[in-house]
Design an enzyme around this catalytic site. Structure first.
Site, PDB file in Angstrom:
ATOM      1  N   ASP D 386       2.553   6.814  -2.016  1.00  0.00           N
ATOM      2  CA  ASP D 386       3.614   6.052  -2.698  1.00  0.00           C
ATOM      3  C   ASP D 386       3.607   6.270  -4.208  1.00  0.00           C
ATOM      4  O   ASP D 386       4.663   6.323  -4.826  1.00  0.00           O
ATOM      5  CB  ASP D 386       3.443   4.551  -2.436  1.00  0.00           C
ATOM      6  CG  ASP D 386       3.605   4.213  -0.973  1.00  0.00           C
ATOM      7  OD1 ASP D 386       4.126   5.058  -0.222  1.00  0.00           O
ATOM      8  OD2 ASP D 386       3.209   3.095  -0.590  1.00  0.00           O
TER       9      ASP D 386
HETATM   10  N1  NAP Z   1      -3.075  -1.392  -6.050  1.00  0.00           N
HETATM   11  C1  NAP Z   1      -2.483  -2.505  -5.672  1.00  0.00           C
HETATM   12  O1  NAP Z   1      -2.498  -3.523  -6.341  1.00  0.00           O
HETATM   13  C2  NAP Z   1      -1.785  -2.545  -4.363  1.00  0.00           C
HETATM   14  C3  NAP Z   1      -1.991  -3.607  -3.495  1.00  0.00           C
HETATM   15  C4  NAP Z   1      -1.284  -3.637  -2.281  1.00  0.00           C
HETATM   16  C5  NAP Z   1      -0.406  -2.614  -1.998  1.00  0.00           C
HETATM   17  N2  NAP Z   1      -0.262  -1.589  -2.887  1.00  0.00           N
HETATM   18  C6  NAP Z   1       0.614  -0.553  -2.546  1.00  0.00           C
HETATM   19  O2  NAP Z   1      -0.168   0.475  -1.956  1.00  0.00           O
HETATM   20  C7  NAP Z   1       0.390   1.724  -2.273  1.00  0.00           C
HETATM   21  C8  NAP Z   1      -0.640   2.535  -2.999  1.00  0.00           C
HETATM   22  O3  NAP Z   1      -0.227   3.843  -3.095  1.00  0.00           O
HETATM   23  P1  NAP Z   1      -1.223   5.003  -2.757  1.00  0.00           P
HETATM   24  O4  NAP Z   1      -0.469   6.234  -3.117  1.00  0.00           O
HETATM   25  O5  NAP Z   1      -2.535   4.786  -3.400  1.00  0.00           O
HETATM   26  O6  NAP Z   1      -1.493   4.884  -1.222  1.00  0.00           O
HETATM   27  P2  NAP Z   1      -0.469   5.017  -0.014  1.00  0.00           P
HETATM   28  O7  NAP Z   1       0.897   5.238  -0.481  1.00  0.00           O
HETATM   29  O8  NAP Z   1      -0.732   3.859   0.885  1.00  0.00           O
HETATM   30  O9  NAP Z   1      -0.907   6.342   0.656  1.00  0.00           O
HETATM   31  C9  NAP Z   1      -2.208   6.517   1.137  1.00  0.00           C
HETATM   32  C10 NAP Z   1      -2.253   7.851   1.794  1.00  0.00           C
HETATM   33  O10 NAP Z   1      -3.591   8.162   2.081  1.00  0.00           O
HETATM   34  C11 NAP Z   1      -3.643   8.836   3.311  1.00  0.00           C
HETATM   35  N3  NAP Z   1      -4.924   8.538   3.903  1.00  0.00           N
HETATM   36  C12 NAP Z   1      -5.323   7.418   4.496  1.00  0.00           C
HETATM   37  N4  NAP Z   1      -6.592   7.517   4.913  1.00  0.00           N
HETATM   38  C13 NAP Z   1      -6.999   8.772   4.583  1.00  0.00           C
HETATM   39  C14 NAP Z   1      -8.204   9.484   4.765  1.00  0.00           C
HETATM   40  N5  NAP Z   1      -9.268   8.936   5.364  1.00  0.00           N
HETATM   41  N6  NAP Z   1      -8.279  10.724   4.287  1.00  0.00           N
HETATM   42  C15 NAP Z   1      -7.221  11.301   3.673  1.00  0.00           C
HETATM   43  N7  NAP Z   1      -6.051  10.663   3.507  1.00  0.00           N
HETATM   44  C16 NAP Z   1      -5.951   9.410   3.958  1.00  0.00           C
HETATM   45  C17 NAP Z   1      -2.487   8.332   4.108  1.00  0.00           C
HETATM   46  O11 NAP Z   1      -1.888   9.367   4.836  1.00  0.00           O
HETATM   47  P3  NAP Z   1      -2.449   9.746   6.282  1.00  0.00           P
HETATM   48  O12 NAP Z   1      -2.376   8.502   7.113  1.00  0.00           O
HETATM   49  O13 NAP Z   1      -1.509  10.817   6.715  1.00  0.00           O
HETATM   50  O14 NAP Z   1      -3.818  10.258   6.086  1.00  0.00           O
HETATM   51  C18 NAP Z   1      -1.487   7.873   3.059  1.00  0.00           C
HETATM   52  O15 NAP Z   1      -0.419   8.762   2.904  1.00  0.00           O
HETATM   53  C19 NAP Z   1       1.607   1.469  -3.107  1.00  0.00           C
HETATM   54  O16 NAP Z   1       2.734   1.303  -2.282  1.00  0.00           O
HETATM   55  C20 NAP Z   1       1.257   0.134  -3.704  1.00  0.00           C
HETATM   56  O17 NAP Z   1       2.371  -0.589  -4.176  1.00  0.00           O
HETATM   57  C21 NAP Z   1      -0.950  -1.545  -4.027  1.00  0.00           C
END
Ligand code: NAP
Ligand code: NAP
Lengths: 103, 459, 103, 459
Positions: D386
Site C-alpha cells: 500500500d
Molecule cells: N503503520 C500503521 O500505523 C498502520 C496500522 C494499521 C494499518 N496500516 C495500513 O497497513 C498498510 C501498510 O502498508 P505496507 O505497504 O507496509 O503493507 P501492506 O500494504 O499490508 O503490504 C504488505 C505486503 O507484504 C507481503 N507479505 C506479507 N507477508 C510476507 C512475507 N512473509 N514475506 C514477504 N512478503 C510478505 C504481502 O503480500 P503477499 O501476501 O503476496 O506476500 C503484502 O503485499 C497501509 O495500508 C496502512 O495504512 C498501517
C-alpha cells in the site's frame, strides 16, 4: 474553594504556562515578556475587589492607587505589545503603509 | 450574577490568557495572541463589577481610578520611542508588582484578626515579592533610561548589607505572622523595597533584560497569591500562568545571551568591585572618511551588516536599508547579522529592520552568520559594540564574559560606525576598535550612512 | 469539590494534554498511544472504589470484572510500551545485548 | 489517611502522568516517560487502599482480581510478537473502556435514586462511550489479527442501520435520565456495544490505527467522567489528559497518513459498497530469480530499501541489514525509505530496524527520500504494498486515495519481494506490480533475502 482544588489548579496552570511558551523563538522574547506582563495587570480585578469593600480613607486611598497602577500595567502593556508586534506584520505584505509613529 | 456563572466567565477569561500566551509564542499568531489577552483582561474587568459579593461602595472612585490609569498608560505606550520600549516594559511590570502589594496590604487591614495562617503567609509573600518587583523594576528603568550608570554598582561590603536586609525581611515576616499588625506589614514593605533596590544594583547592564523577565515572573506569582487571598480563581490561573511562562522565558533569554541564570541572580552576593572596565585609553585607532568606507564596500563580494543599539538610537534603519539595496544592486552579497541581544531588548533589531521593510531572507541569526565571516570581505558594524566585543571570549571576569558574539574579527575588513570611543552598554573597552583591519567612521549612524550612500553613488 | 473547581481542572488538563504531545514525531506515535492507553488503566482506582462498597453479588461480580480488565489495561499497557521503546534505545550504544524476545 | 493528604498524593500521581506524556513525546526521554507513568499508576493504586471513605469490604476479592489481571496482562504483553503489538494495544484499550463502563454501572446501581442529574449524565456518557470503545476495539483487534477481513465492511442500507442504532442509543439515554432504573442502563450498554461494532466495521484497514487512537481518547474521557461520579480528582486529571492528548495524537496520525479525520470517523455514514477492490486479475508480470535481483543490485550506485508489513511478518529485519551492509561494503549508497504508516502501527518499521541495529542515519523519512528516487537505480520493496501503491494518487475513491506514498516509480528499477499477487492491507490492486521496470521475486521475504545475499556474495 477547597485547598486541594486550588493546589490542583495551581499545578496544572504551571504546566500550561511552561508548555505554552517553551518553543518561542528569540525574536519574540520581548513581545512575549511584554504580553505576559500585561496579563498580570489583571491584578486590577483584585484592586477593584478591595476598593469595593474599603471603608477607611486609608484603605480607599491605597486601593485607588492600586487600581491606577494596575490599569497602567494592563492597558499600557497590551498597547505597547501591540506596537511591537505591528513592526513584524509588514514582512509578508508590501508594507508601504507603515514606518510611522516612532521618529 | 450567580457565583457559578461568574466563575465560569472568569474561567473563560483564563482561557483567553492561555491562548494569548500560546499565540504570542508564534510569529504568525503573535498579534492575535496579544489581542486575545486584551480581550481576556477586558472580560475580567467588566465581570468583576457583577460579582455577587460586591458591596457597591466607592464605585465612582473605582471608575475614576481606572480612567486615570488609562489616561496615563495608553499615551505612554503609544508615544514611547522604540528605543525606550524596554524600560517602559520594566516600568509597567513594576507598577503591576506595586499594585499587587497594595492589594495585599489593604485586604490584610480589612481581614485583621480573621486572617487564616495560609492567608497571612500569602499576604507576606505578596508584599515582599510585589515590593521587590516594584523597586527593582524602577532601578532597571533608571539603568535602561541611562539616568544612572549601567555598569554593576558594587560598594565595599555590599554583600553584607544585602544579606542583612534579606535577614531583616525574613525576620519581619516572622513578626507579621506572629503579631498580625499593620505596622509590621508596612515595615516589611519598606524593607522589601530596599531589598529590591539592592538586589538589582549589582546587576550588570547586559543582564538587565533577564532581571526584568524574572521580576515579571515574580509579579505573576504575587498575582496568584492575591488570587488565593481574595478567593478569585481567575487571578490564581492568570498569575500562575505568567509566573510559569515568565520563568521559562527568563531561562530561554539567559540561554540566548549565554549567561548563567544563577550567576545573574546571585550577582548581588558574588559581585566584586569592577575590574578594568571603561578605562579610557589613548591608543591610536584608524579612522576613515565616508569615501574610504564606500570604496571598501564597493569592491567587496560579501558584506555583513551588524546593527546594534546605536542604529536604533540614530533611527538609521531606513538609511541602512537604502545602503544595502544599493550594494545588492551592484551584485554584492549582503546579509544582516543579528545578535539575539543587540539593542536593548531581545528581537530589537528584527523589529527595527522589519519596520524598514528589510527582506526577511537577509536577516541571519548569529549561528547562521558566524561560519560565513571568513568568506566575508567587510563587516559593517553600525552602532554595535558589546555584541562584537572579543572580550566576551578572551577576558574571564569581564561583565560579558561567556556571551556568544558575532565573530566579525574573521572578516577581511571591519568598519565601525559610532560617535566616539565610548564603550557600549556593558561599559567595557572593545579591543577590536584598535585592530589593524578596523576602520572607524565617527559620527551619528544615520548621518554617516547617508554620506556613505552618496559617496557610493558617486563612485 | 465545587463544580467550578472541577471545570477549571478539566479545562486546564485539556490544555496540558494538548500542549504536552503536540510536537511528537511520527516515530513515537505508537508508543505514545500505547503509553496514554496504559495511563487510562488508572480507572483501576475507580474499580477498586466501587468494589470496596459493593454489597450485592451482582455489584461485586461486575466490579471484580472491572478490576481485572483495568489491571490488564494498566499493567499490560506499560509493559508493552516499554518493550516497544526498548527497541529504540540501542541506537546510541553498540546494542549487542539486544534483539531477543520476539522471534 | 486524611483526605487532604490523600488528594495531595493523588495529585502527585497526576503530575507523574503529565511528565510521562511529556517524556513519551521525545525519543530520548520516552522510556523514562513510560516508567514515570507506571510509577504514577502504582502510586495511585496503592493510595486508594488508604482512602478514608473506604469500607474495607471485599478486600480479598479486590486483591485477587488485581493479581489475576497482572497474571493475564504481563505475559500477554511480554510474549506478543512485534507484529501483533498494534492489536494488543487495541485490546488493552478496549478492556479499559469496558472497565470504565462497568464502574459506571456499578456506581449507578449503588447510588440509585440519590444520583444527581449531573451524575446520571456522566454515567450515561461513560456507559455509552466505554461500551463503544470496548466493542469497537474488539473489531479493530479482529481486523488487525486478520481474523476477519481488513477491507471496509459495508452492507446495503448499512448507514440506516447505524443511524437507527445511534437514534436508539440517544433515545434510551433519555429513558435512563427520566426513569432512573438499572434495566434501561443495561439496554443502553447493549445498544452501545452494537453501535461500536457498526461504527468500526466500515472503517478501511488503512484507517484502523486512527480509530484505535480515537477510541483511546474516548476511553480517557470516560475515565474523566467516572472521576466526576466517584469524586476522584486524579481520575479526572488522568482521564482528561489522555482524552486531550489522544485527540491531538489522532489528528497527527491522520495527518501523517494524509487522511481526513472527519472522513474516517463518518466513514460509517458515507461509505459506499466497495468499488474495484481486490479484483484478482490475470495480467502478465515479470518475475525474477534471486540472481537477477543480485545483479541489479550489484551494478546500482544507489539503492533505496522500502520495508513494509511483510518484512515484519517474515522477521527479516536482520537479513535485510546484512544485505544493506554488503551493498555498503561494495560502495553502493544504501538508504531505507520509511513510510510513516508502513507496517501495522506508526513507527513500526523504525522499531523493527532499530532492533536489527540499522544505523539511524540510514533511515530516511518519506519527505527526505522521495526527492531522491530519480537518482536511485533500484528501489527494493520488501513486503510493502500500500505504501508504494500509485493508486493513492491516481484513483479517487479507492480506500487509500490521498495518502502520501513513496514515489518508487521514479527509480530506475523496482523490485518487489512478496509471496504472491495478493494485495496489501487496504485490499486494493497495485498497478506498479505490472509495470515494465518492475521485477517480482516471490517467496517469504526472509528466505528470498537470504538467497539474494548469497547470490550477491558469489558474484
Ligand atoms: N503503520 C500503521 O500505523 C498502520 C496500522 C494499521 C494499518 N496500516 C495500513 O497497513 C498498510 C501498510 O502498508 P505496507 O505497504 O507496509 O503493507 P501492506 O500494504 O499490508 O503490504 C504488505 C505486503 O507484504 C507481503 N507479505 C506479507 N507477508 C510476507 C512475507 N512473509 N514475506 C514477504 N512478503 C510478505 C504481502 O503480500 P503477499 O501476501 O503476496 O506476500 C503484502 O503485499 C497501509 O495500508 C496502512 O495504512 C498501517
Ligand atoms: N537586547 C537585549 O535584550 C538587551 C537588553 C538590555 C541590555 N542589553 C545589552 O545591550 C548591549 C547590546 O549590544 P550592542 O552592541 O547592540 O550595543 P552597545 O554595546 O550598547 O553599543 C552601542 C554602540 O552604539 C554607539 N552609538 C550610540 N548611539 C549612536 C548613534 N546615534 N550613532 C552611532 N553610534 C551610536 C555607541 O557608541 P558611541 O557612544 O561612541 O556612539 C555604542 O558603542 C549588550 O551588552 C546587551 O547585553 C541587551
Amino acid at each position: 474553594m477547597e485547598a486541594i482544588a486550588i493546589i490542583s489548579i495551581f499545578v496544572l496552570a504551571i504546566f500550561v504556562g511552561f508548555e505554552v511558551v517553551s518553543k518561542v523563538s528569540s525574536t519574540l522574547h520581548t513581545p512575549l515578556m511584554s504580553g505576559a506582563n500585561a496579563i498580570h495587570g489583571v491584578i486590577l480585578v483584585g484592586a477593584i475587589i478591595v476598593a469595593d469593600h474599603s471603608e477607611t480613607p486609608l484603605e480607599l486611598g491605597l486601593s485607588v492607587a492600586a487600581i491606577i497602577l494596575a490599569t497602567v500595567n494592563m492597558v499600557g502593556g497590551f498597547v505597547v505589545t501591540d506596537r511591537m508586534l505591528e513592526m513584524f506584520k509588514g514582512k509578508s505584505k508590501d508594507g508601504s503603509t507603515k514606518s510611522k509613529g516612532d521618529k | 450574577m450567580s457565583p457559578f456563572l461568574y466563575d465560569l466567565i472568569g474561567l473563560l477569561a483564563g482561557v483567553c490568557f492561555i491562548l494569548s500566551l500560546k499565540g504570542l509564542s508564534h510569529p504568525r499568531t503573535a498579534r492575535r495572541g496579544n489581542l486575545l489577552g486584551a480581550l481576556g483582561a477586558g472580560i475580567a474587568t467588566i465581570l468583576v463589577f457583577f460579582r455577587s459579593e460586591n458591596e457597591g461602595r466607592n464605585l465612582l472612585w473605582i471608575i475614576g481610578a481606572i480612567a486615570l490609569g488609562v489616561v496615563i498608560g495608553v499615551p505612554a505606550a503609544r508615544k514611547v520611542q522604540m528605543t525606550a520600549m524596554p524600560q517602559l516594559v520594566a516600568l509597567f511590570n513594576g507598577v503591576g508588582g506595586g499594585a499587587a502589594a497594595l492589594v495585599a496590604i489593604v485586604e490584610y487591614m480589612k481581614l485583621g484578626e480573621n486572617a487564616s495562617l495560609a492567608v497571612v503567609i500569602a499576604t507576606v509573600f505578596t508584599v515582599i515579592v510585589g515590593c521587590v518587583s516594584f523597586s527593582g523594576s524602577i532601578i532597571t528603568f533608571l539603568k535602561l533610561q541611562e539616568l544612572m550608570t549601567t555598569a554593576p554598582v558594587v560598594f565595599p561590603g555590599g554583600r553584607f548589607v544585602i544579606a542583612a536586609t534579606l535577614a531583616g525581611v525574613l525576620g519581619v515576616s516572622g513578626w507579621v505572622v506572629a503579631a498580625l499588625g499593620t505596622t509590621p506589614l508596612l515595615v516589611l514593605a519598606l524593607l522589601s523595597l530596599i531589598f529590591g533596590v539592592l538586589f538589582v544594583l549589582p546587576v550588570g547592564g547586559a543582564d538587565v533584560p533577564i532581571v526584568i523577565s524574572l521580576l515579571n515572573a515574580f509579579t505573576g506569582l504575587t498575582v496568584a497569591a492575591s488570587g488565593y487571598v481574595l478567593q478569585a480563581t481567575l487571578l490564581i490561573i492568570a498569575g500562575t500562568l505568567v509566573g510559569a511562562s515568565g520563568t521559562i522565558l527568563t531561562r530561554l533569554m539567559a540561554e540566548a545571551m549565554g549567561r548563567s541564570l544563577f550567576g545573574t541572580l546571585f550577582g548581588a552576593f558574588t559581585a566584586k568591585p569592577q575590574i578594568g572596565s571603561a578605562a579610557a585609553e589613548n591608543r591610536p585607532v584608524k579612522s576613515g572618511t565616508p569615501d574610504d568606507v564606500a570604496i571598501l564596500l564597493n569592491y567587496a563580494r560579501r558584506v555583513v551588516i551588524v546593527p546594534g543599539f546605536g542604529l536604533a538610537v540614530a533611527q538609521a534603519q531606513h538609511t541602512v536599508r537604502e545602503l544595502a539595496d544599493l550594494l545588492s544592486a551592484k551584485g554584492i552579497d549582503v546579509a544582516y547579522g543579528i545578535h539575539p541581544v543587540a539593542g536593548r531588548m531581545p528581537g530589537h533589531m528584527n523589529v527595527l529592520l522589519a519596520e524598514a521593510n528589510v527582506p526577511y531572507e537577509q536577516l541571519s541569526e548569529m549561528e547562521e552568520v558566524n561560519p560565513t565571516f571568513p568568506q566575508t570581505d567587510v563587516a559593517l558594524i553600525i552602532g554595535a559594540n558589546d555584541v562584537v566585543n572579543p572580550a566576551a571570549k578572551t577576558t574571564p571576569g569581564c561583565p560579558i564574559y561567556g556571551m556568544p558574539i558575532l565573530d566579525v574579527a574573521q572578516a577581511g575588513n571591519v568598519i565601525f560606525l559610532k560617535r566616539s570611543m565610548r564603550p557600549g552598554f556593558a561599559g567595557i573597552e572593545n579591543e577590536l576598535l584598535f585592530d589593524a583591519k578596523t576602520t572607524l567612521l565617527f559620527g551619528d549612524a544615520k548621518a554617516s550612512l547617508t554620506k556613505v550612500v552618496s559617496a557610493l553613488k558617486n563612485l
